[in-house]
Design an enzyme around this catalytic site. Structure first.
Site, PDB file in Angstrom:
ATOM      1  N   GLU A   1      25.301  31.615  86.000  1.00  0.00           N
ATOM      2  CA  GLU A   1      23.990  31.609  85.335  1.00  0.00           C
ATOM      3  C   GLU A   1      23.039  30.587  85.970  1.00  0.00           C
ATOM      4  O   GLU A   1      23.462  29.518  86.387  1.00  0.00           O
ATOM      5  CB  GLU A   1      24.184  31.272  83.850  1.00  0.00           C
ATOM      6  CG  GLU A   1      22.892  31.147  83.055  1.00  0.00           C
ATOM      7  CD  GLU A   1      23.096  30.479  81.706  1.00  0.00           C
ATOM      8  OE1 GLU A   1      22.158  30.525  80.896  1.00  0.00           O
ATOM      9  OE2 GLU A   1      24.177  29.908  81.463  1.00  0.00           O
TER      10      GLU A   1
ATOM     11  N   LYS B   1      17.873  37.821  79.542  1.00  0.00           N
ATOM     12  CA  LYS B   1      18.608  37.364  78.363  1.00  0.00           C
ATOM     13  C   LYS B   1      17.798  37.600  77.099  1.00  0.00           C
ATOM     14  O   LYS B   1      16.631  37.217  77.012  1.00  0.00           O
ATOM     15  CB  LYS B   1      18.947  35.874  78.510  1.00  0.00           C
ATOM     16  CG  LYS B   1      19.845  35.329  77.395  1.00  0.00           C
ATOM     17  CD  LYS B   1      20.204  33.875  77.664  1.00  0.00           C
ATOM     18  CE  LYS B   1      21.159  33.334  76.608  1.00  0.00           C
ATOM     19  NZ  LYS B   1      21.504  31.913  76.862  1.00  0.00           N
TER      20      LYS B   1
ATOM     21  N   CYS C   1      25.611  33.592  79.043  1.00  0.00           N
ATOM     22  CA  CYS C   1      26.020  32.401  78.302  1.00  0.00           C
ATOM     23  C   CYS C   1      26.302  32.708  76.837  1.00  0.00           C
ATOM     24  O   CYS C   1      27.229  33.403  76.487  1.00  0.00           O
ATOM     25  CB  CYS C   1      24.941  31.322  78.485  1.00  0.00           C
ATOM     26  SG  CYS C   1      25.404  29.697  77.861  1.00  0.00           S
TER      27      CYS C   1
END
Length: 530
Positions: A291, A356, A411
């Site tokens: 990430e 995200k 994440c």
């Protein structure tokens, strides 16, 4: 001390003594979480919780609710304090800016989260029956409060109580039926059952509930043994993954002056030979980086894309985390910045992206209703992006040449049961890029990996997880770790991609079975009470 005497001392405790007992009992539950995974310890916090509620007396319903609520708050505060202490490490990455605010993460967050078990304790005390059926009432109340914690104010389902059993891979298989919250319902009931040994009046009353709990535990184990197939999982033909774990210090990773050095390290590490038969990238089909890999916008840095293209052999694809700039809207001072996964082909062209959707409050953005207040006291989001990240519009699958369709998770997105699979045709695997470098060598990264692994069991999909500092791993559709790199190690990991498993009941119906189990528990309790 006999168990009945211990139970009596907890039930009759008062004032600060009772609060201290609740705090310690709750804190003991963290021993059953990763990295220790001492699942039998679940008996301590759950059994003591029953005795605390037995002693939560008052004249009238309101007084009983307040007494139960107070015991539950201290119990929950101890659990979250012991389970989330590692959050303090994030405040020390840029200590000059954030160290003073460490108590907000280490103490204030557990204090807030403790209101959820407190609500469960208070509500359970309102309907508190005598006898073993109170175990079922407590299990339903606590499981319901955990479901709320996972959904209210964008949700924070970290260290849900079912994770106390999920460390044992055979117990964890029950999540394929009822998910994490269903596992939580059983974990609470099984852990609390020994409470009646110290309080029941007859021999039959003392041993009935613990015996049923043991049978339930054996059934969980037996189902796990039955569900786990023998031997290694079959793999997707023609796919050779290389996971790159750079183990960069967090303060260096987001410093723009380190951009070229970071890219150099990534390229050199990615092409490292791991054995005489794997000489770098020549035998790889897909290279995966973690990430937020760069302290710059990859899509607006053609020099970096050219250097990546020069290293990638023909038909090798790079999948990497990267910040992505969107289109600037009229009247805006800067374009929206997304925390993204980007796919780069061997010509250095970005051919696909995923933004995200579920951002981390305070870490990646500030909640709008608190933004002005928080900035006035000198705080900002942790990421070095002025104004923070912008959330993606929807959870969409990610298509990568040569691979099954991916369900991308960046994440924190991997900790939300029931929210990890995009709508539409079923994906072939989870692709989880993360950066746990904020939390150093603590229990946080182990807890994060365990929760991501449980999503594989819930949905019957393998997991490919690449982390900056670890734990990077490939997990099959049953939650078994096929290959991994440990926390705090620089390296690359070559692995095949396991095939997806059959679609699970939880993947089809979500929390419906949980709701049915809760109704059954309440019905049994009501019948026994009558």
């Amino acid at each position: 001390m006999r168990l009945s005497a211990l139970a009596e001392s907890v039930i009759l405790s008062w004032g600060w003594r009772k609060r201290f007992i609740a705090l310690l009992a709750g804190a003991s539950g963290a021993l059953a979480l990763p990295p220790l995974d001492l699942w039998p310890v679940i008996i301590v916090p759950m059994t003591v919780a029953i005795w605390l509620l037995d002693g939560a007396v008052g004249t009238g319903m309101a007084a009983r609710f307040r007494s139960g609520f107070a015991a539950g708050w201290w119990w929950g505060f101890g659990f979250f304090l012991a389970g989330l202490w590692w959050l303090g490490a994030a405040f020390l990455v840029e200590a000059d800016k954030f160290a003073w605010a460490m108590p907000l993460g280490v103490v204030a967050l557990p204090a807030f989260l403790a209101f959820f078990p407190a609500l469960a304790f208070g509500c359970a005390r309102l309907f508190w029956p005598a006898g073993a059926q109170r175990i079922l009432v407590f299990a339903v109340a606590l499981a319901a409060s955990e479901w709320l914690r996972g959904h209210v104010l964008t949700g924070f389902p970290w260290n849900v109580y079912g994770m106390m059993l999920a460390g044992e891979i055979r117990f964890a298989q029950f999540a394929s039926l009822a998910g994490l919250y269903g596992l939580t319902l059983l974990a609470v009931a099984i852990g609390a059952a020994p409470a009646v040994i110290g309080t029941a009046k007859t021999s039959a009353g003392r041993w009935a509930a613990p015996s049923i709990a043991l049978v339930g535990l054996a059934a969980l184990f037996g189902y796990g043994v039955w569900r786990l197939p023998p031997g290694p999982s079959p793999v997707v033909a023609g796919v050779k993954l290389r996971l790159m774990q750079p183990n960069l210090p967090q303060d260096a990773k987001f410093n723009g002056r380190n951009g070229e050095a970071i890219l150099n390290q990534y390229l050199a590490l990615s092409d490292r030979a791991t054995s005489p038969t794997t000489p770098g990238l020549q035998n790889v089909t897909h290279l995966i980086w973690p990430e937020s890999a760069f302290p710059f916008l990859l899509g607006r840095t053609p020099g970096a894309l050219s250097r990546i293209a020069a290293v990638l052999p023909p038909d090798v694809t790079l999948i990497t985390g990267a910040a992505r700039a969107g289109e600037m809207l009229p009247g805006e001072g800067r374009p929206p910045i997304y925390n993204a996964i980007q796919v780069v082909n061997d010509e250095g062209v970005i051919v696909a992206s995923y933004d995200k959707v579920h951002l981390v409050p305070f870490g990646e953005y500030l909640p709008p209703f608190l933004d002005t207040l928080i900035r006035r006291v000198g705080l900002s989001e942790f990421v070095a992006i002025p104004g923070g990240f912008t959330a993606g519009s929807s959870r969409v699958p990610l298509a990568v040449k040569g691979l099954p369709t991916a369900a991308p998770l960046i994440c924190y997105e991997a900790v939300f049961p029931g929210e990890v699979a995009p709508r539409g045709p079923r994906a072939g695997y989870f692709l989880n890029l993360t950066n746990d470098g904020w939390f150093g060598q603590t229990s946080g990264p182990y807890q994060h990996f365990a929760q991501a692994r449980l999503r594989s069991i819930e949905e019957g999909l393998p997991l490919v997880r690449v982390a900056n500092t670890g734990i990077s791993a490939v997990v099959d559709a049953y939650g078994r770790t096929v290959a991994s790199l440990p926390l705090g190690v620089e390296g690359v990991l070559d692995a095949s991609l396991p095939r997806s498993g059959p679609e699970t009941l939880y993947g089809r119906v979500g929390d419906a079975l949980l709701a049915g189990m809760m109704l059954i528990f309440l019905a049994i309790s009501c019948l026994r009470r009558r």
